[in-house]
Design a protein around this motif. Structure first.
Motif, mmCIF file in Angstrom:
data_model
loop_
_atom_site.group_PDB
_atom_site.id
_atom_site.type_symbol
_atom_site.label_atom_id
_atom_site.label_comp_id
_atom_site.label_asym_id
_atom_site.label_seq_id
_atom_site.Cartn_x
_atom_site.Cartn_y
_atom_site.Cartn_z
ATOM 1 N N PRO A 161 0.606 -1.058 -0.036
ATOM 2 C CA PRO A 161 0.030 0.160 -0.041
ATOM 3 C C PRO A 161 0.936 1.204 0.036
ATOM 4 O O PRO A 161 0.457 2.254 -0.768
ATOM 5 N N LEU A 162 1.876 1.366 0.700
ATOM 6 C CA LEU A 162 2.862 2.331 0.916
ATOM 7 C C LEU A 162 3.590 2.714 -0.574
ATOM 8 O O LEU A 162 3.678 3.684 -1.209
ATOM 9 N N ARG A 163 4.182 1.587 -1.005
ATOM 10 C CA ARG A 163 4.990 1.639 -2.491
ATOM 11 C C ARG A 163 3.501 2.129 -3.544
ATOM 12 O O ARG A 163 4.163 2.807 -4.315
ATOM 13 N N ASP A 164 2.686 1.628 -3.363
ATOM 14 C CA ASP A 164 1.610 2.064 -4.349
ATOM 15 C C ASP A 164 1.363 3.518 -4.291
ATOM 16 O O ASP A 164 1.504 4.487 -5.239
ATOM 17 N N GLU A 165 1.204 3.990 -3.047
ATOM 18 C CA GLU A 165 1.003 5.527 -2.795
ATOM 19 C C GLU A 165 2.257 6.496 -3.245
ATOM 20 O O GLU A 165 2.220 7.398 -3.843
ATOM 21 N N VAL A 166 3.586 5.864 -3.013
ATOM 22 C CA VAL A 166 4.677 6.653 -3.376
ATOM 23 C C VAL A 166 4.564 6.673 -4.913
ATOM 24 O O VAL A 166 5.146 7.671 -5.193
ATOM 25 N N ARG A 168 2.502 6.634 -6.976
ATOM 26 C CA ARG A 168 1.258 7.610 -7.435
ATOM 27 C C ARG A 168 1.826 9.010 -7.362
ATOM 28 O O ARG A 168 1.655 9.888 -8.074
ATOM 29 N N ARG A 169 2.404 9.193 -6.063
ATOM 30 C CA ARG A 169 2.920 10.543 -5.915
ATOM 31 C C ARG A 169 3.872 11.279 -6.623
ATOM 32 O O ARG A 169 4.168 12.331 -6.850
ATOM 33 N N LEU A 170 4.793 10.220 -6.864
ATOM 34 C CA LEU A 170 6.009 10.488 -7.677
ATOM 35 C C LEU A 170 5.726 10.903 -9.044
ATOM 36 O O LEU A 170 6.677 11.476 -9.833
ATOM 37 N N MET A 171 4.416 10.565 -9.290
ATOM 38 C CA MET A 171 4.259 11.163 -10.758
ATOM 39 C C MET A 171 4.285 12.736 -10.839
ATOM 40 O O MET A 171 4.577 13.252 -11.925
ATOM 41 N N ASP A 172 3.789 13.178 -9.818
ATOM 42 C CA ASP A 172 3.808 14.641 -9.592
ATOM 43 C C ASP A 172 5.158 15.269 -9.956
ATOM 44 O O ASP A 172 5.668 16.396 -10.227
ATOM 45 N N ALA A 173 6.399 14.285 -9.417
ATOM 46 C CA ALA A 173 7.600 14.714 -9.621
ATOM 47 C C ALA A 173 8.274 14.270 -11.126
ATOM 48 O O ALA A 173 9.298 14.281 -11.372
ATOM 49 N N GLY A 174 7.092 13.854 -12.026
ATOM 50 C CA GLY A 174 7.637 13.565 -13.195
ATOM 51 C C GLY A 174 8.260 12.098 -13.534
ATOM 52 O O GLY A 174 8.854 11.768 -14.721
ATOM 53 N N CYS A 175 7.763 11.356 -12.200
ATOM 54 C CA CYS A 175 8.487 9.661 -12.350
ATOM 55 C C CYS A 175 7.594 8.967 -12.968
ATOM 56 O O CYS A 175 6.429 8.877 -12.103
ATOM 57 N N SER A 176 7.759 8.235 -13.829
ATOM 58 C CA SER A 176 6.668 7.083 -14.128
ATOM 59 C C SER A 176 7.397 5.652 -13.704
ATOM 60 O O SER A 176 8.395 5.223 -14.166
ATOM 61 N N LEU A 177 6.971 5.336 -12.416
ATOM 62 C CA LEU A 177 7.498 4.055 -11.933
ATOM 63 C C LEU A 177 6.273 3.168 -11.381
ATOM 64 O O LEU A 177 5.627 3.420 -11.152
ATOM 65 N N THR A 178 6.945 1.780 -11.377
ATOM 66 C CA THR A 178 6.041 0.701 -10.885
ATOM 67 C C THR A 178 6.388 0.648 -9.245
ATOM 68 O O THR A 178 7.562 0.844 -8.954
ATOM 69 N N PRO A 179 5.379 0.281 -8.477
ATOM 70 C CA PRO A 179 5.654 0.149 -7.050
ATOM 71 C C PRO A 179 6.744 -0.679 -6.752
ATOM 72 O O PRO A 179 7.434 -0.546 -5.713
ATOM 73 N N ASP A 180 7.051 -1.700 -7.565
ATOM 74 C CA ASP A 180 8.076 -2.724 -7.171
ATOM 75 C C ASP A 180 9.563 -1.889 -7.556
ATOM 76 O O ASP A 180 10.506 -2.721 -7.215
ATOM 77 N N GLN A 181 9.684 -0.930 -8.051
ATOM 78 C CA GLN A 181 10.831 -0.088 -8.278
ATOM 79 C C GLN A 181 11.199 0.642 -6.976
ATOM 80 O O GLN A 181 12.410 1.369 -6.853
ATOM 81 N N ILE A 182 10.275 0.782 -6.084
ATOM 82 C CA ILE A 182 10.410 1.527 -4.786
ATOM 83 C C ILE A 182 11.099 0.690 -3.715
ATOM 84 O O ILE A 182 10.310 -0.467 -3.399
#
Ligand SMILES: Cc1ncc(COP(=O)(O)O)c(C=O)c1O
Length: 421
Positions: A161-166, A168-182
């Motif tokens: 749940p936390l990696r999902d939220e992070v 999602r939030r990092l999209m605002d910083a211009g990053c397209s990431l999947t939760p398993d990269q975190i």
């Protein structure tokens, strides 16, 4: 104060005309510094314009640094410094890699624990600004709902749940990431420590800003790394020509910087500079540890991008946390380590296995539906006001030759750069 209705003039937006009128009232002294300006509803009636127009005008005046919104209270005329203090220029460090000695920081830290000491040098948020009641409620709730998870070792890279939220939030910083990269870690400090351990060996040199965050210096010292301080501008950050020069001489194993609203300078690189920085790193195949702990806290509505947003080759190890936005005490942070992800994960396991589950879940719940965006708007305003008050106090009480940096923001409406004073 009673404002006259505005007469529409061609070629100028109505909200700009309203803003210009109020600006004149401020300049002429009708609206005094610190005074409350008429509510949006009142101004809409007095000037015979729509509520949306007044709101846009007030936002423009905020962008011009003339007024400030206070939650549940209204808009106030800002205290404008009559004589803005001198700003420091770019730093000019000696250009030599050297061992780091942070014993003075340790001594100062010890003294600061004494009651009555004012911590002018520490970026420690006032707990009153944090949503403590909501966090305590969420903490109880997640422990009641997930007793086993909260009292077990959770698996790396951290709870979903936390990696999902992070992510999602990092999209605002211009990053397209999947939760398993975190990877979830115990704050930015642990993220930077593990990242630097993963990409260096004792005796290596790390290129850093001058001046740099003292916590980074402590990490360099504990890992027996040398620091190469590079010239840094208080607004635009690290000098790229100096960085490229150092990398071209083959003397640097890694870089480590605070990308947005750096501590202590407050500098923030433009997006184009962040992109150019990543291109230099790619040319020399050198990794960079990005500390973005302040990225959510600009005085502007638009969050600046992370350097990670421009990283196509996995060379940037992105580190951040909720320490400056939600709670430093819960020690919840995250790392996106790119091509070094496995190594950093292993080091996390060897160091302290995982980050406490209840803390992760409480932060995840707050980010998901605890009113994080509203809370951030409140924090940004409060911090913006504090910068202004601190600057005023420095002008009033410090020696006249004292120089003051100006953490800047990008204007939402005009695409220009402005300062809060
Ligand atoms: C630039 C910078 N990075 C990291 C930290 C510490 O962050 P954390 O509490 O997430 O370890 C601080 C705290 O002052 C800071 O100023």
């Amino acid at each position: 104060m009673k404002a006259r209705p505005v007469e529409k003039s061609p070629g100028v937006n109505l909200y700009e005309q309203v803003a210009n009128r109020i600006q004149s009232l401020i300049k002429e002294g009708t609206l005094k510094p610190g005074s409350r300006i008429p509510s949006v509803r009142k101004m809409h009636q007095q000037m015979s314009v729509s509520i949306t127009t007044v709101l846009e005008a007030y936002r423009l005046l905020e962008d011009r640094g003339l007024i400030v919104a206070r939650p549940q209270s209204g808009y106030y005329v800002r205290h404008i410094l009559s004589l803005p203090p001198a700003e420091p220029t770019s730093s000019a460090p000696p250009g030599l890699a050297c061992n780091v000695d942070t014993s003075i920081a340790f001594k100062i830290n010890k003294v600061l624990r004494e009651p009555g000491m004012i911590k002018l040098g520490a970026a420690v948020p006032d707990p009153e600004l944090f949503p403590l009641a909501a966090l305590n409620r969420l903490m109880g709730q997640v422990m009641r709902q997930n007793p086993e998870v909260c009292h077990s070792y959770n698996a790396l890279p951290g709870l979903e749940p936390l990696r999902d939220e992070v992510a999602r939030r990092l999209m605002d910083a211009g990053c397209s990431l999947t939760p398993d990269q975190i990877l979830i870690v115990n704050g930015t400090t642990e993220g930077m420590y593990l990242s630097l351990r993963a990409i260096t060996k004792p005796g290596d040199t790390v290129a850093i800003e001058s001046p740099s965050y003292y916590g980074l210096l402590e990490i360099l010292q504990s890992l027996h790394l040398k620091a190469l301080e590079l010239p840094t501008h208080p607004r635009s950050g690290l000098s790229l020509p100096d960085l490229e020069n150092a990398l071209s001489q083959g003397q640097v194993a890694a870089c480590a910087i605070v990308s947005n609203f750096s501590n202590p300078l407050g500098s923030c690189m433009e997006d184009s500079k962040k992109k150019a920085l990543v291109e230099i790193l790619e040319r020399y195949d050198i990794p960079l540890v990005e500390d973005d702990v302040y990225g959510d806290l600009g005085f502007d509505e638009m969050r600046p991008k992370a350097i990670k947003a421009f990283d196509k080759k996995g060379l940037v190890l992105y580190c951040s946390s909720c320490s400056k936005t939600i709670s430093p005490g819960l020690r919840v942070g995250w790392v996106v380590a790119g091509r070094y992800q496995n190594t950093v994960e292993q080091l996390k396991l060897f160091t302290n296995i995982v980050t406490a589950a209840a803390n992760q879940l409480a932060i995840a719940a707050f980010l998901a539906n605890g009113g994080y965006d509203r809370h951030l708007r409140h924090l940004r305003r409060a911090y913006g006001e504090q910068v202004l008050r601190m600057t005023q106090a420095i002008c009033d009480y410090f020696p006249p030759e004292t120089k003051v940096t100006r953490p800047h923001r990008r204007s939402r409406l005009m695409g220009r750069t402005s300062t809060p004073f």
